[in-house]
Design a protein around this motif. Sequence first.
Motif, PDB file in Angstrom:
ATOM      1  N   UNK A  61      -0.013  -0.278   7.037  1.00 28.12           N
ATOM      2  CA  UNK A  61       0.746  -1.473   7.408  1.00 28.12           C
ATOM      3  C   UNK A  61       0.494  -1.791   8.878  1.00 28.12           C
ATOM      4  N   UNK A  62       0.467  -3.084   9.172  1.00 21.69           N
ATOM      5  CA  UNK A  62       0.250  -3.567  10.535  1.00 21.69           C
ATOM      6  C   UNK A  62       1.581  -4.068  11.079  1.00 21.69           C
ATOM      7  N   UNK A  98       0.836  -1.196   0.000  1.00 23.46           N
ATOM      8  CA  UNK A  98       0.000   0.000   0.000  1.00 23.46           C
ATOM      9  C   UNK A  98       0.878   1.255   0.000  1.00 23.46           C
ATOM     10  N   UNK A  99       0.350   2.304  -0.616  1.00 29.95           N
ATOM     11  CA  UNK A  99       1.081   3.562  -0.676  1.00 29.95           C
ATOM     12  C   UNK A  99       1.059   4.225   0.698  1.00 29.95           C
ATOM     13  N   UNK A 149       8.637  -5.948   3.126  1.00 25.82           N
ATOM     14  CA  UNK A 149       9.699  -5.022   2.713  1.00 25.82           C
ATOM     15  C   UNK A 149       9.892  -3.877   3.698  1.00 25.82           C
ATOM     16  N   UNK A 150       9.192  -3.926   4.824  1.00 23.25           N
ATOM     17  CA  UNK A 150       9.087  -2.806   5.760  1.00 23.25           C
ATOM     18  C   UNK A 150       9.567  -3.269   7.138  1.00 23.25           C
ATOM     19  N   UNK A 151      10.591  -2.585   7.682  1.00 19.08           N
ATOM     20  CA  UNK A 151      11.177  -2.928   8.974  1.00 19.08           C
ATOM     21  C   UNK A 151      11.122  -1.693   9.855  1.00 19.08           C
ATOM     22  N   UNK A 205       4.551   0.102   0.871  1.00 22.33           N
ATOM     23  CA  UNK A 205       4.950  -0.707   2.022  1.00 22.33           C
ATOM     24  C   UNK A 205       4.118  -1.979   2.082  1.00 22.33           C
ATOM     25  N   UNK A 206       4.751  -3.066   2.501  1.00 23.80           N
ATOM     26  CA  UNK A 206       4.020  -4.317   2.677  1.00 23.80           C
ATOM     27  C   UNK A 206       2.974  -4.135   3.766  1.00 23.80           C
ATOM     28  N   UNK A 207       1.838  -4.823   3.610  1.00 25.56           N
ATOM     29  CA  UNK A 207       0.751  -4.666   4.578  1.00 25.56           C
ATOM     30  C   UNK A 207       1.113  -5.233   5.942  1.00 25.56           C
TER      31      UNK A 207
END
Length: 352
Positions: free
Chosen positions: A310-311, A4-5, A45-47, A13-15
Amino acid sequence: MEYKRLGSSDLLVSEICLGTMTYGQQNTIAEAHEQLDYAIAQGVNFIDTAEMYPVPPKAETQGRTEQYIGEWLAQPRIKQQRDKLIVATKIIGTGRNYNWLRDDAIAALSRKNILQAVDDSLKRLQTDYIDLYQIHWPDRNVPMFGQVAFDPQQEREMVAIAEQLETFAELIKEGKIRHLGVSNETPWGICEFSHTAKRLNLPKILSIQNAYSLLNRTFDSHLAEACYREGVSLLAYSPLGFGHLSGKYIQGDQTNTHTRIGLFPNFGQRYNKVNVRAATAEYAAIAQKYDLSPTQLALAFVRSRWFVASTIIGATTMEQLQENIDSANVRLSNEILVEIDHVHARYFNPAP
């Protein structure tokens, strides 16, 4: 995995976002790297991390989480993928006794402190830039971390929002950070950051990282409106309510020393409130009725909200991590969502 943007940016970013605040306290460096490897192999892809992690924060461990991530990012095979990863970290706000982190903790978001904090995080993370740099909590007096009432008697010195944004603008121009976010913010804060940025042609905030779960849906009203109108996305933290929504505490046993609540009983006090266990039991019953685990139900619900980009999930074991990431395959029917809302009406935000 869907992407999602983030706000009005070009970041996708990955959800599911991998939260890391246990690295260096409950998780070793080997366990941290195993989790990071597994998560990106599943499409994450999101940390997300922070300069004060691991939690609970203390002088002897501060920065260790970023160091663990930095050693992972420095591996040649990961370095080649750096442009595909979105790394987020945070700077502390004022008002908590973290004088051991920097000499001048009174004005935590002064220009001097921001510049030092960014350079320190970049060094620990062993990277040239931070994709999303977040203010961990406001510099000003606000209710947070389970507090619900604003108290003007607690007013304190604060760094002006314009001054904060001017410093961040310098760092963006230098290429040290790419985008801005806030955390534990209020509707007033969202609007003031957004309007100040527009008025002075300064960087706009893209995201807000606040607690959101079946036990805490306070974001649904005023914050949701402010974020909608200002183009700000929610990064939802504590979607399992410190593990309560996994169902493991329904019978009341919180003494397991392998869990965060068992290790640090004073850390999640908002979840000791009167209706938390009753509401959790009701949500667990809905999950069982539809052949889902309580964890799947809780995470899928948060992901289903229109304002969530993102969660943020966190785990101390690989089994937990796998279940959390696999929840991305679960979509809740309207029938389930109606039942969830019925419980929410009976037990309204038991852990705000």
